[in-house]
Design an enzyme around this catalytic site. Structure first.
Site, PDB file in Angstrom:
ATOM      1  N   THR A   9      51.150  34.596 -21.178  1.00 23.17           N
ATOM      2  CA  THR A   9      50.323  34.440 -22.373  1.00 23.17           C
ATOM      3  C   THR A   9      49.885  35.798 -22.912  1.00 23.17           C
ATOM      4  OG1 THR A   9      49.441  32.454 -21.302  1.00 23.17           O
ATOM      5  CG2 THR A   9      48.334  33.191 -23.311  1.00 23.17           C
ATOM      6  N   LEU A  10      49.329  36.621 -22.039  1.00 24.42           N
ATOM      7  CA  LEU A  10      48.774  37.884 -22.514  1.00 24.42           C
ATOM      8  C   LEU A  10      49.842  38.886 -22.918  1.00 24.42           C
ATOM      9  CD1 LEU A  10      45.596  38.760 -20.482  1.00 24.42           C
ATOM     10  CD2 LEU A  10      45.838  38.069 -22.853  1.00 24.42           C
ATOM     11  N   GLU A  68      39.863  37.741 -21.165  1.00 26.58           N
ATOM     12  CA  GLU A  68      40.530  36.554 -20.635  1.00 26.58           C
ATOM     13  C   GLU A  68      39.790  36.075 -19.392  1.00 26.58           C
ATOM     14  OE1 GLU A  68      42.027  33.935 -20.948  1.00 26.58           O
ATOM     15  OE2 GLU A  68      44.188  34.300 -21.056  1.00 26.58           O
ATOM     16  N   ASP A  69      39.942  34.786 -19.083  1.00 26.10           N
ATOM     17  CA  ASP A  69      39.316  34.256 -17.870  1.00 26.10           C
ATOM     18  C   ASP A  69      40.120  34.636 -16.625  1.00 26.10           C
ATOM     19  OD1 ASP A  69      41.419  32.591 -18.623  1.00 26.10           O
ATOM     20  OD2 ASP A  69      40.331  30.720 -18.334  1.00 26.10           O
ATOM     21  N   ARG A  94      34.246  23.328 -15.947  1.00 28.99           N
ATOM     22  CA  ARG A  94      33.975  24.634 -16.562  1.00 28.99           C
ATOM     23  C   ARG A  94      32.534  25.066 -16.351  1.00 28.99           C
ATOM     24  NH1 ARG A  94      38.359  25.936 -19.870  1.00 28.99           N
ATOM     25  NH2 ARG A  94      39.371  24.235 -20.962  1.00 28.99           N
ATOM     26  N   ASP A 145      38.877  25.657 -16.001  1.00 28.19           N
ATOM     27  CA  ASP A 145      38.946  24.200 -15.872  1.00 28.19           C
ATOM     28  C   ASP A 145      40.140  23.724 -15.065  1.00 28.19           C
ATOM     29  OD1 ASP A 145      40.891  24.939 -17.926  1.00 28.19           O
ATOM     30  OD2 ASP A 145      41.092  22.795 -18.246  1.00 28.19           O
ATOM     31  N   PHE A 175      44.327  27.536  -7.034  1.00 31.33           N
ATOM     32  CA  PHE A 175      43.864  27.103  -8.348  1.00 31.33           C
ATOM     33  C   PHE A 175      42.348  27.013  -8.323  1.00 31.33           C
ATOM     34  CE2 PHE A 175      43.138  24.748 -12.150  1.00 31.33           C
ATOM     35  CZ  PHE A 175      44.135  25.210 -12.987  1.00 31.33           C
ATOM     36  N   LYS A 217      45.398  36.925 -10.604  1.00 36.09           N
ATOM     37  CA  LYS A 217      46.271  36.468  -9.509  1.00 36.09           C
ATOM     38  C   LYS A 217      47.574  37.259  -9.571  1.00 36.09           C
ATOM     39  CE  LYS A 217      45.512  31.681 -10.193  1.00 36.09           C
ATOM     40  NZ  LYS A 217      45.996  30.282 -10.127  1.00 36.09           N
ATOM     41  N   ASP A 236      47.522  34.823 -14.732  1.00 39.35           N
ATOM     42  CA  ASP A 236      48.340  34.160 -13.714  1.00 39.35           C
ATOM     43  C   ASP A 236      49.753  34.753 -13.813  1.00 39.35           C
ATOM     44  OD1 ASP A 236      48.802  32.082 -11.772  1.00 39.35           O
ATOM     45  OD2 ASP A 236      49.602  30.804 -13.334  1.00 39.35           O
ATOM     46  N   THR A 237      50.675  34.091 -14.488  1.00 48.00           N
ATOM     47  CA  THR A 237      52.021  34.665 -14.653  1.00 48.00           C
ATOM     48  C   THR A 237      52.002  35.906 -15.546  1.00 48.00           C
ATOM     49  OG1 THR A 237      52.526  33.339 -16.610  1.00 48.00           O
ATOM     50  CG2 THR A 237      53.080  32.375 -14.466  1.00 48.00           C
ATOM     51  N   GLY A 238      51.024  35.970 -16.443  1.00 47.83           N
ATOM     52  CA  GLY A 238      50.960  37.074 -17.410  1.00 47.83           C
ATOM     53  C   GLY A 238      51.698  36.780 -18.705  1.00 47.83           C
TER      54      GLY A 238
HETATM   55  P1  IMP Z   1      49.477  32.854 -17.675  1.00 47.38           P
HETATM   56  O1  IMP Z   1      50.209  32.911 -18.986  1.00 47.38           O
HETATM   57  O2  IMP Z   1      50.308  32.201 -16.609  1.00 47.38           O
HETATM   58  O3  IMP Z   1      48.948  34.182 -17.230  1.00 47.38           O
HETATM   59  O4  IMP Z   1      48.321  31.819 -17.940  1.00 47.38           O
HETATM   60  C1  IMP Z   1      46.990  32.131 -17.810  1.00 47.38           C
HETATM   61  C2  IMP Z   1      46.177  30.916 -18.203  1.00 47.38           C
HETATM   62  O5  IMP Z   1      46.465  29.822 -17.335  1.00 47.38           O
HETATM   63  C3  IMP Z   1      44.704  31.210 -18.044  1.00 47.38           C
HETATM   64  O6  IMP Z   1      44.147  31.703 -19.226  1.00 47.38           O
HETATM   65  C4  IMP Z   1      44.161  29.847 -17.680  1.00 47.38           C
HETATM   66  O7  IMP Z   1      43.903  29.107 -18.848  1.00 47.38           O
HETATM   67  C5  IMP Z   1      45.282  29.178 -16.927  1.00 47.38           C
HETATM   68  N1  IMP Z   1      45.116  29.333 -15.459  1.00 47.38           N
HETATM   69  C6  IMP Z   1      45.905  30.037 -14.618  1.00 47.38           C
HETATM   70  N2  IMP Z   1      45.471  29.966 -13.350  1.00 47.38           N
HETATM   71  C7  IMP Z   1      44.367  29.196 -13.392  1.00 47.38           C
HETATM   72  C8  IMP Z   1      43.421  28.748 -12.375  1.00 47.38           C
HETATM   73  O8  IMP Z   1      43.510  29.038 -11.165  1.00 47.38           O
HETATM   74  N3  IMP Z   1      42.389  27.977 -12.819  1.00 47.38           N
HETATM   75  C9  IMP Z   1      42.235  27.610 -14.120  1.00 47.38           C
HETATM   76  N4  IMP Z   1      43.073  28.019 -15.094  1.00 47.38           N
HETATM   77  C10 IMP Z   1      44.140  28.794 -14.735  1.00 47.38           C
HETATM   78 MG    MG Z   2      43.127  30.480 -20.695  1.00 44.70          MG
END
Ligand code: IMP
Ligand code: MG
Length: 171
Positions: free
Chosen positions: A104-105, A96-97, A162, A156, A149, A128, A100-102
């Site tokens: 998705t994963l 993963e790149d 990107r 992106d 961010f 994060k 953030d909240t976690g």
């Molecule tokens: P999560 O489900 O909140 O963990 O979402 C993670 C996804 O949100 C990452 O795979 C990114 O696509 C996007 N994302 C979260 N923070 C950033 C950021 O600071 N820059 C760019 N994309 C972000």
């Molecule tokens: Mg992503």
């Protein structure tokens, strides 16, 4: 949009990639196949750099997913592109790149565990942790960042930036 503030340099990114790769190499060894799953679109740059530092036989595939909050608070996982690879009985590494909240994963991990891989681990370039809403922890963690961010190195803002070689703060 101001993207003039560099948070992480090209050199720091290069060092991160080699550090993460050497941990993965020593954990898995060089014999058994590893299925690397890059999460589109953001992880395409990191995935390309990382796999070129790995010693074991690799199969690469990509998934595109997004999480969104539905009626219930656990949210839903939308699969825009699924794997073309059968992961049953295989060692699988999700790349993963940024986490953030976690959300998705966490959901993606549950879904892929249902396909009975031999092992399933998560590797992220950036993390994060201050934004986490669940107990998701990456097994391999490149660079921990504060709650800003960021863009570049595949990440992106609204589809842009990107291609930056370093990581910059969007303000
Ligand atoms: P999560 O489900 O909140 O963990 O979402 C993670 C996804 O949100 C990452 O795979 C990114 O696509 C996007 N994302 C979260 N923070 C950033 C950021 O600071 N820059 C760019 N994309 C972000
Ligand atoms: Mg992503």
């Amino acid at each position: 949009m101001d993207t003039s503030t560099v948070m992480i340099s090209e050199e720091q990114i290069r060092n991160m990639v080699t550090d993460v790769a050497s941990k993965i190499n020593s954990d898995y060894g060089s014999e058994e196949e590893l299925i690397v799953i890059g999460i589109l679109t953001g992880s395409y740059v990191f995935t390309a750099d990382l796999v070129r530092e790995l010693n074991m036989p690799i199969t690469i595939d990509f998934m595109q997913v997004s999480s969104y909050e539905g009626q219930n608070s656990t949210g839903l996982l939308k699969i825009k592109k699924d794997l073309g690879t059968d992961i049953e009985g295989k060692n699988v590494l999700i790349v993963e790149d940024i986490i953030d909240t976690g959300n998705t994963l966490k959901k993606l991990k549950e879904m892929l565990l249902g396909r009975n891989p031999k092992s399933l681990k998560i590797c992220t370039a950036f993390d994060k942790p201050s934004r986490r809403v669940n107990d998701l922890k990456p097994d391999y963690n490149g660079i921990v960042i504060p709650d800003e961010f960021i863009v570049g190195y595949g990440l992106d803002y609204d589809g842009k930036y990107r291609n930056f070689k370093d990581i910059r703060i969007v303000r």
